[in-house]
Design an enzyme around this catalytic site. Structure first.
Site, PDB file in Angstrom:
ATOM      1  N   GLY A   1      36.522 -23.406 -19.882  1.00  0.00           N
ATOM      2  CA  GLY A   1      37.125 -22.553 -20.918  1.00  0.00           C
ATOM      3  C   GLY A   1      36.818 -23.078 -22.307  1.00  0.00           C
ATOM      4  O   GLY A   1      36.236 -24.142 -22.485  1.00  0.00           O
TER       5      GLY A   1
ATOM      6  N   ARG B   1      37.251 -26.038 -27.423  1.00  0.00           N
ATOM      7  CA  ARG B   1      37.220 -26.355 -28.860  1.00  0.00           C
ATOM      8  C   ARG B   1      36.669 -25.170 -29.639  1.00  0.00           C
ATOM      9  O   ARG B   1      36.016 -25.346 -30.666  1.00  0.00           O
ATOM     10  CB  ARG B   1      36.355 -27.576 -29.106  1.00  0.00           C
ATOM     11  CG  ARG B   1      34.966 -27.438 -28.534  1.00  0.00           C
ATOM     12  CD  ARG B   1      34.080 -28.411 -29.201  1.00  0.00           C
ATOM     13  NE  ARG B   1      32.810 -28.490 -28.522  1.00  0.00           N
ATOM     14  CZ  ARG B   1      31.814 -29.202 -28.971  1.00  0.00           C
ATOM     15  NH1 ARG B   1      31.972 -29.876 -30.083  1.00  0.00           N
ATOM     16  NH2 ARG B   1      30.692 -29.258 -28.325  1.00  0.00           N
TER      17      ARG B   1
ATOM     18  N   LYS C   1      33.345 -22.613 -33.417  1.00  0.00           N
ATOM     19  CA  LYS C   1      33.217 -23.782 -32.540  1.00  0.00           C
ATOM     20  C   LYS C   1      33.642 -25.018 -33.321  1.00  0.00           C
ATOM     21  O   LYS C   1      33.058 -25.314 -34.367  1.00  0.00           O
ATOM     22  CB  LYS C   1      31.747 -23.898 -32.106  1.00  0.00           C
ATOM     23  CG  LYS C   1      31.442 -24.996 -31.118  1.00  0.00           C
ATOM     24  CD  LYS C   1      30.059 -24.731 -30.535  1.00  0.00           C
ATOM     25  CE  LYS C   1      29.557 -25.816 -29.642  1.00  0.00           C
ATOM     26  NZ  LYS C   1      28.208 -25.472 -29.125  1.00  0.00           N
TER      27      LYS C   1
ATOM     28  N   ASP D   1      38.951 -33.582 -28.013  1.00  0.00           N
ATOM     29  CA  ASP D   1      39.712 -33.481 -29.267  1.00  0.00           C
ATOM     30  C   ASP D   1      39.646 -32.101 -29.907  1.00  0.00           C
ATOM     31  O   ASP D   1      40.262 -31.859 -30.943  1.00  0.00           O
ATOM     32  CB  ASP D   1      39.238 -34.560 -30.264  1.00  0.00           C
ATOM     33  CG  ASP D   1      37.776 -34.396 -30.654  1.00  0.00           C
ATOM     34  OD1 ASP D   1      37.132 -33.406 -30.226  1.00  0.00           O
ATOM     35  OD2 ASP D   1      37.256 -35.262 -31.387  1.00  0.00           O
ATOM     36  N   GLY D   2      38.856 -31.203 -29.307  1.00  0.00           N
ATOM     37  CA  GLY D   2      38.789 -29.840 -29.830  1.00  0.00           C
ATOM     38  C   GLY D   2      37.940 -29.693 -31.082  1.00  0.00           C
ATOM     39  O   GLY D   2      37.889 -28.622 -31.682  1.00  0.00           O
TER      40      GLY D   2
ATOM     41  N   ARG E   1      29.920 -15.389 -19.567  1.00  0.00           N
ATOM     42  CA  ARG E   1      29.042 -16.389 -18.966  1.00  0.00           C
ATOM     43  C   ARG E   1      29.045 -16.213 -17.454  1.00  0.00           C
ATOM     44  O   ARG E   1      30.001 -15.641 -16.899  1.00  0.00           O
ATOM     45  CB  ARG E   1      29.583 -17.797 -19.286  1.00  0.00           C
ATOM     46  CG  ARG E   1      29.790 -18.053 -20.766  1.00  0.00           C
ATOM     47  CD  ARG E   1      30.865 -19.119 -21.001  1.00  0.00           C
ATOM     48  NE  ARG E   1      31.215 -19.220 -22.418  1.00  0.00           N
ATOM     49  CZ  ARG E   1      30.663 -20.071 -23.278  1.00  0.00           C
ATOM     50  NH1 ARG E   1      29.767 -20.934 -22.862  1.00  0.00           N
ATOM     51  NH2 ARG E   1      30.998 -20.077 -24.545  1.00  0.00           N
TER      52      ARG E   1
ATOM     53  N   ASP F   1      28.118 -22.387 -17.061  1.00  0.00           N
ATOM     54  CA  ASP F   1      28.973 -21.974 -18.190  1.00  0.00           C
ATOM     55  C   ASP F   1      28.168 -21.803 -19.467  1.00  0.00           C
ATOM     56  O   ASP F   1      28.667 -21.240 -20.440  1.00  0.00           O
ATOM     57  CB  ASP F   1      30.118 -22.976 -18.406  1.00  0.00           C
ATOM     58  CG  ASP F   1      29.619 -24.407 -18.508  1.00  0.00           C
ATOM     59  OD1 ASP F   1      29.016 -24.891 -17.541  1.00  0.00           O
ATOM     60  OD2 ASP F   1      29.819 -25.036 -19.568  1.00  0.00           O
ATOM     61  N   ASN F   2      26.936 -22.279 -19.473  1.00  0.00           N
ATOM     62  CA  ASN F   2      26.065 -22.079 -20.636  1.00  0.00           C
ATOM     63  C   ASN F   2      24.988 -21.042 -20.350  1.00  0.00           C
ATOM     64  O   ASN F   2      23.992 -20.967 -21.060  1.00  0.00           O
ATOM     65  CB  ASN F   2      25.413 -23.411 -21.038  1.00  0.00           C
ATOM     66  CG  ASN F   2      26.434 -24.406 -21.566  1.00  0.00           C
ATOM     67  OD1 ASN F   2      27.513 -24.016 -22.020  1.00  0.00           O
ATOM     68  ND2 ASN F   2      26.103 -25.685 -21.516  1.00  0.00           N
TER      69      ASN F   2
ATOM     70  N   ASP G   1      25.033 -21.844 -26.535  1.00  0.00           N
ATOM     71  CA  ASP G   1      25.517 -23.230 -26.454  1.00  0.00           C
ATOM     72  C   ASP G   1      24.398 -24.261 -26.579  1.00  0.00           C
ATOM     73  O   ASP G   1      24.056 -24.981 -25.639  1.00  0.00           O
ATOM     74  CB  ASP G   1      26.324 -23.464 -25.164  1.00  0.00           C
ATOM     75  CG  ASP G   1      27.722 -22.878 -25.278  1.00  0.00           C
ATOM     76  OD1 ASP G   1      27.997 -22.200 -26.287  1.00  0.00           O
ATOM     77  OD2 ASP G   1      28.536 -23.090 -24.368  1.00  0.00           O
TER      78      ASP G   1
HETATM   79  P1  AMP Z   1      29.596 -27.717 -23.927  1.00  0.00           P
HETATM   80  O1  AMP Z   1      28.943 -28.957 -23.403  1.00  0.00           O
HETATM   81  O2  AMP Z   1      29.779 -27.720 -25.434  1.00  0.00           O
HETATM   82  O3  AMP Z   1      28.968 -26.472 -23.428  1.00  0.00           O
HETATM   83  O4  AMP Z   1      31.096 -27.773 -23.354  1.00  0.00           O
HETATM   84  C1  AMP Z   1      31.432 -27.843 -22.003  1.00  0.00           C
HETATM   85  C2  AMP Z   1      32.943 -27.742 -21.881  1.00  0.00           C
HETATM   86  O5  AMP Z   1      33.578 -28.866 -22.503  1.00  0.00           O
HETATM   87  C3  AMP Z   1      33.547 -26.507 -22.517  1.00  0.00           C
HETATM   88  O6  AMP Z   1      34.663 -26.134 -21.748  1.00  0.00           O
HETATM   89  C4  AMP Z   1      33.964 -27.023 -23.873  1.00  0.00           C
HETATM   90  O7  AMP Z   1      35.002 -26.252 -24.430  1.00  0.00           O
HETATM   91  C5  AMP Z   1      34.442 -28.417 -23.537  1.00  0.00           C
HETATM   92  N1  AMP Z   1      34.328 -29.351 -24.691  1.00  0.00           N
HETATM   93  C6  AMP Z   1      33.198 -29.886 -25.214  1.00  0.00           C
HETATM   94  N2  AMP Z   1      33.492 -30.693 -26.254  1.00  0.00           N
HETATM   95  C7  AMP Z   1      34.841 -30.663 -26.415  1.00  0.00           C
HETATM   96  C8  AMP Z   1      35.752 -31.274 -27.319  1.00  0.00           C
HETATM   97  N3  AMP Z   1      35.352 -32.099 -28.291  1.00  0.00           N
HETATM   98  N4  AMP Z   1      37.057 -31.001 -27.168  1.00  0.00           N
HETATM   99  C9  AMP Z   1      37.497 -30.179 -26.201  1.00  0.00           C
HETATM  100  N5  AMP Z   1      36.694 -29.568 -25.323  1.00  0.00           N
HETATM  101  C10 AMP Z   1      35.387 -29.804 -25.409  1.00  0.00           C
HETATM  102 MG    MG Z   2      29.167 -24.650 -23.255  1.00  0.00          MG
END
Ligand code: AMP
Ligand code: MG
Length: 483
Positions: A88, A91, A111, A123-124, A181, A250-251, A260
């Site tokens: 989900g 962030r 984002k 940390d979002g 996705r 998810d990407n 992403d």
């Molecule tokens: P990503 O690698 O950016 O495609 O993210 C994969 C998953 O990790 C997704 O659910 C993102 O929302 C979550 N995510 C990535 N970085 C963070 C972060 N700094 N804080 C919270 N969730 C994260």
């Molecule tokens: Mg992603």
């Protein structure tokens, strides 16, 4: 006169898809400021660029503009082959949807706007370097004619965020055809929520593939449409040497857009095994493995659709979905070959074209030949100049004889080749240098690089350095996933 709203939102997902998201808001941040605004895109979307320049708090997610219904979307995903039932938007927020001047619908998505119920341990937040990277890549890909999300703005937040060390907090405001996705389907299928999978499929059809809505087998047709869109996309990646880096389900978008951007890069030398991501130790998402991975990701989408395709007979559903899935390599090869014919300037079609295209790459492999420059040099061969890698004696000698014989059957000409073979791609060493300067507050290299790569097919005076491969001392490039 009252201020006009920044955006004319029309939020179909918030309206129609209750249960697929959590309504949420971004964090307050100390000093939100628009660092870069994509004025061309703002214009195309019919937005007031000057008003957006002053709307840092909105574009950082810290303030909710009129008409927005910010929400965090639920999705699952296979990450490096292992299933995570709940990912989900951890962030990110979908702020709302807007229509461009042609009436085309886009998500406006932030984002780095703070923690959400999907954040798990994160940390979002997002930091400046990766935000600017995604800005550059989205624009470069769009200019290459490749379906992609695009940056509307990069906003700094005034926060210090801990990664390897302290870094400047930032938020990317981006647009996408949607954020549906493969993992969105997986989230609800894994929970056995068949009605929700159907509702999602109906929404995806209405939004992206309305032509299949009236078919007698809409869910099978939906799957075929995604297979086709993704085959076209990943073939285009291959044709420009793009490596996504994290092709988790998810990407992988339903619309067929690149989504992403993380540890992505363009290859310099042609090498099917090339990997840039520091976390991809087994080369799962290597350059040459991307079609196979996409095929696998699509098999995961197919699994979520079995009960929709034929509720009464699972075996029959699996049979037709498998058949559609097996079209992927065929379609991929068709798209790739059509693209290679254009790159090589081959007019007409003869059965030997596939081997001719493949053999050029075989000859290039292991030679340190720059993939992008190779095709520009080849156009010079058509102009009668055997320059660059084709200057004799060369590993391409035998291949050139075959090529010239093929051109006799039909040649599009050097100018047509130059119109599809970029001079400029985002070279890793230039990206890294631009981001390092940006971290010190100097945006000149970023601006110059962006200006060059958004006109990838035109030779630009004074931009020679942007067309050259990385100097040897740059070494092997690795992109860290510390986003
Ligand atoms: P990503 O690698 O950016 O495609 O993210 C994969 C998953 O990790 C997704 O659910 C993102 O929302 C979550 N995510 C990535 N970085 C963070 C972060 N700094 N804080 C919270 N969730 C994260
Ligand atoms: Mg992603």
């Amino acid at each position: 006169m009252p201020d006009l709203p920044l955006f004319a939102f029309d939020n179909s997902f918030a309206r129609e898809m209750q249960g697929f998201f959590v309504e949420w808001q971004g964090d307050k941040v100390p000093e939100p400021q628009v660092l870069r605004l994509n004025r061309g895109l703002a214009e195309q979307l019919g937005l007031d660029a000057d008003a957006l320049m002053g709307a840092g708090a909105v574009l950082a997610g810290a303030e909710v503009p009129a008409g927005a219904q910010p929400l965090a979307m639920a999705y699952a995903g296979h990450q490096f082959g292992g299933f995570s039932p709940q990912l989900g938007d951890g962030r990110a927020l979908l702020l709302g949807e807007i229509l461009d001047k042609q009436g085309k619908r886009f998500d406006l998505h932030l984002k780095g706007s703070g923690r959400t119920p999907f954040s798990r341990g994160g940390d979002g937040k997002a930091v400046l370097g990766p935000v600017l990277r995604e800005y550059l890549f989205g624009e470069a890909m769009a200019a290459l004619g490749i379906a992609t999300t695009r940056a509307l703005a990069a906003v700094t937040t005034g926060e210090q965020i801990m990664r390897d060390g302290p870094q400047q907090g930032a938020v990317l405001a981006r647009i996408a055809a949607s954020h549906l996705r493969v993992g969105t389907f997986q989230f609800f299928a894994a929970r056995g929520e068949l009605d929700r999978v159907r509702q999602l499929a109906d929404y995806a059809i209405a939004r992206h593939f309305p032509q299949v809505a009236t078919s007698d087998a809409p869910y099978l047709r939906l799957f075929e449409a995604v297979v086709d869109a993704q085959a076209a996309l990943v073939a285009k990646w291959a044709l420009v040497g793009f490596v996504h880096g994290v092709m988790n389900t998810d990407n992988t978008s339903i619309s067929g857009e690149t989504i992403d951007y993380g540890p992505c890069a363009f290859i310099d030398a042609y090498d099917p095994a090339k990997v840039f991501s520091s976390i991809d130790r087994n080369g799962r998402y290597a350059y040459g493995n991307q079609p196979a991975v996409l095929h696998w990701n699509l098999s995961k989408l197919a699994e979520t659709l079995i009960d929709l395709v034929n509720p009464a007979d699972g075996d029959a559903a699996i049979a037709v979905l498998t058949q559609a899935l097996h079209r992927f390599p065929v379609l991929y090869e068709q798209y790739w070959l059509a693209g290679m014919r254009a790159k090589l300037g081959l007019q007409g079609e003869v059965p030997e074209d596939l081997a001719l295209a493949q053999d050029l790459l075989h000859a290039a492999e292991g030679q340190g030949v720059d993939f992008t420059g190779l095709f520009r040099d080849l156009a010079e061969v058509q102009r009668g100049d055997e320059v660059g890698v084709f200057a004799a004696p060369s590993v391409f000698g035998d291949w050139l004889l075959r090529y010239k014989a093929r051109l006799v059957l039909g040649a599009a000409g050097a100018d047509a080749m130059d119109a599809v073979n970029p001079v400029y791609i985002l070279r890793n060493h230039l990206v890294e240098a631009a981001l390092a300067d940006a971290a010190r507050g100097d945006m000149a290299a970023f601006d110059r690089l962006l200006a060059v790569v958004v006109r990838p097919f035109e030779v630009q005076a004074g931009a020679e350095a942007y067309a050259a491969p990385a100097p040897a001392e740059f070494g092997a490039h690795v992109t860290y996933c510390g986003t």
